[in-house]
Structures are given as structure tokens and as C-alpha cells.
Design a protein around this motif. Structure first.
Motif, mmCIF file in Angstrom:
data_model
loop_
_atom_site.group_PDB
_atom_site.id
_atom_site.type_symbol
_atom_site.label_atom_id
_atom_site.label_comp_id
_atom_site.label_asym_id
_atom_site.label_seq_id
_atom_site.Cartn_x
_atom_site.Cartn_y
_atom_site.Cartn_z
ATOM 1 N N LYS A 120 17.577 -28.482 -28.172
ATOM 2 C CA LYS A 120 18.455 -28.982 -27.440
ATOM 3 C C LYS A 120 19.453 -27.771 -27.037
ATOM 4 C CE LYS A 120 18.488 -33.584 -26.862
ATOM 5 N NZ LYS A 120 18.777 -34.863 -27.476
ATOM 6 N N ALA A 121 18.963 -26.134 -27.041
ATOM 7 C CA ALA A 121 19.725 -25.426 -27.040
ATOM 8 C C ALA A 121 19.343 -24.421 -25.546
ATOM 9 C CB ALA A 121 19.241 -24.725 -28.564
ATOM 10 N N ASP A 122 20.409 -23.408 -25.955
ATOM 11 C CA ASP A 122 19.699 -22.203 -24.148
ATOM 12 C C ASP A 122 17.780 -21.887 -24.292
ATOM 13 O OD1 ASP A 122 20.543 -20.321 -21.875
ATOM 14 O OD2 ASP A 122 19.673 -19.256 -23.574
ATOM 15 N N PRO A 123 17.224 -21.696 -23.282
ATOM 16 C CA PRO A 123 15.622 -21.526 -23.764
ATOM 17 C C PRO A 123 15.670 -20.160 -23.960
ATOM 18 C CG PRO A 123 16.623 -22.658 -21.945
ATOM 19 C CD PRO A 123 17.449 -22.448 -21.886
ATOM 20 N N ASP A 124 16.738 -18.995 -23.507
ATOM 21 C CA ASP A 124 16.009 -17.990 -24.264
ATOM 22 C C ASP A 124 17.046 -18.077 -25.943
ATOM 23 O OD1 ASP A 124 15.937 -17.059 -21.521
ATOM 24 O OD2 ASP A 124 17.631 -16.679 -21.212
ATOM 25 N N ALA A 125 17.904 -18.793 -26.559
ATOM 26 C CA ALA A 125 18.515 -18.568 -27.848
ATOM 27 C C ALA A 125 16.703 -19.594 -28.098
ATOM 28 C CB ALA A 125 19.425 -19.508 -27.966
ATOM 29 N N ALA A 126 16.225 -20.299 -28.001
ATOM 30 C CA ALA A 126 14.845 -21.161 -28.413
ATOM 31 C C ALA A 126 13.756 -20.614 -28.112
ATOM 32 C CB ALA A 126 14.740 -22.536 -27.377
#
Length: 167
Positions: A120-126
Motif C-alpha cells: 500500500k505504498a506509492d507505486p513509484d516507491a514500490a
């Protein structure tokens, strides 16, 4: 009404400390309510608690299954470490047979064992974490110490029992 039962494979202390540290570092802190874990079943019917206790105690009388961290999984909005263990898959299969009719669709689906490091993190950070983990995490043994029974209670976990492998 009692919450559903969660069944986990308990990791050895050193592996748990390492994996829980990764989870604390990368999981969004406002959502990180439970420690690093390896789920066998997400939601067994609460009516099966006594049977679950008996089955987990019986399963733990065997030798601890061999396991290993075997790669990185992209969860879309998170990252996980894939776990490979034929022995743990057998334990899970036996339990699934015993709980037939008491499992959710998620728990009846093919098992994809993993330890979630971020979700459930930002897609770019993931995506960045997945790439980082792929370059820094090599396959390695994972100690499986036992089995745990947990009750889900409004987002929190209530420990119900722990059975160490003893065979």
C-alpha cells in the motif's frame, strides 16, 4: 463474534529480526500494525480453533521444514520476498485438507509463500524498492522454527498459541 484465525509459519529469531527490520524500514508506518510474517492461512473460521490447535501441535512434532528466501515479488504497490519450502507446502497442504470447507477463497487458492516488506505504498516507491531488493537480496536459507495461531481482531492480532517444531 470472534474474528477469523490466522495461521503463520514462525521464523527463527535472527531471520525474523532481519525481515522485521526491513519491514519497519519500508512499510508505510501508519499501516504497519503487525510484524513481518509468513502466512499459511489468512482467515480460517473461528469455529475451528480447537481443531487448529490440535492440528498445529501434531504438525509441529515433525522436523522443521527447510526453507529459503528465493527472490523478490512485485506486489504492484509493494514488495515481498518469495519463500520456497517443499516441506512447509506439505504442512500447509495437510492443514488445508483438514480445514476443507472452513477456508476462504483466498486460502483455497494456490499458495504463494512470501514475506511482505512493503504494501500500500506509492507505486513509484514500490517499484524502486523491488529493484533495490533484487540487487541486494541473494537467495538464502530461512529458518522455520514453528507454527503460530493468531486471532484477527479489528486490525490487530491476538496470539493464541505457538508450537515449535521438535522432530
Amino acid at each position: 463474534m470472534a474474528g477469523p484465525l490466522i495461521i503463520l509459519a514462525e521464523m527463527g529469531q535472527a531471520d525474523f529480526a532481519w525481515l522485521n527490520g526491513l519491514r519497519r524500514e519500508h512499510f508505510p508506518p501508519e499501516r504497519n500494525r503487525v510484524p513481518a510474517h509468513l502466512t499459511l492461512f489468512h482467515a480460517v473460521a473461528p469455529s475451528a480453533e480447537d481443531e487448529a490447535r490440535r492440528r498445529l501441535a501434531k504438525a509441529a512434532r515433525s522436523r522443521a521444514p527447510d526453507a529459503r528466501i528465493d527472490g523478490v515479488m512485485n506486489l504492484g504497490r509493494g514488495a515481498a520476498l518469495r519463500v520456497f519450502s517443499d516441506g512447509l507446502a506439505i504442512v500447509r497442504g495437510d492443514l488445508a485438507d483438514a480445514f476443507h470447507g472452513l477456508l476462504t477463497a483466498q486460502d483455497m487458492a494456490p499458495w504463494r509463500p512470501h514475506i511482505t516488506i512493503q504494501n500500500k505504498a506509492d507505486p513509484d516507491a514500490a517499484r524502486a524498492l523491488v529493484e533495490h531488493l533484487r540487487t541486494t537480496i541473494d537467495p538464502r536459507p530461512l529458518k522455520i522454527a514453528g507454527l503460530q495461531l493468531i486471532r484477527y481482531a479489528d486490525g490487530d492480532w491476538e496470539p493464541l498459541g505457538r508450537w515449535a517444531f521438535s522432530g
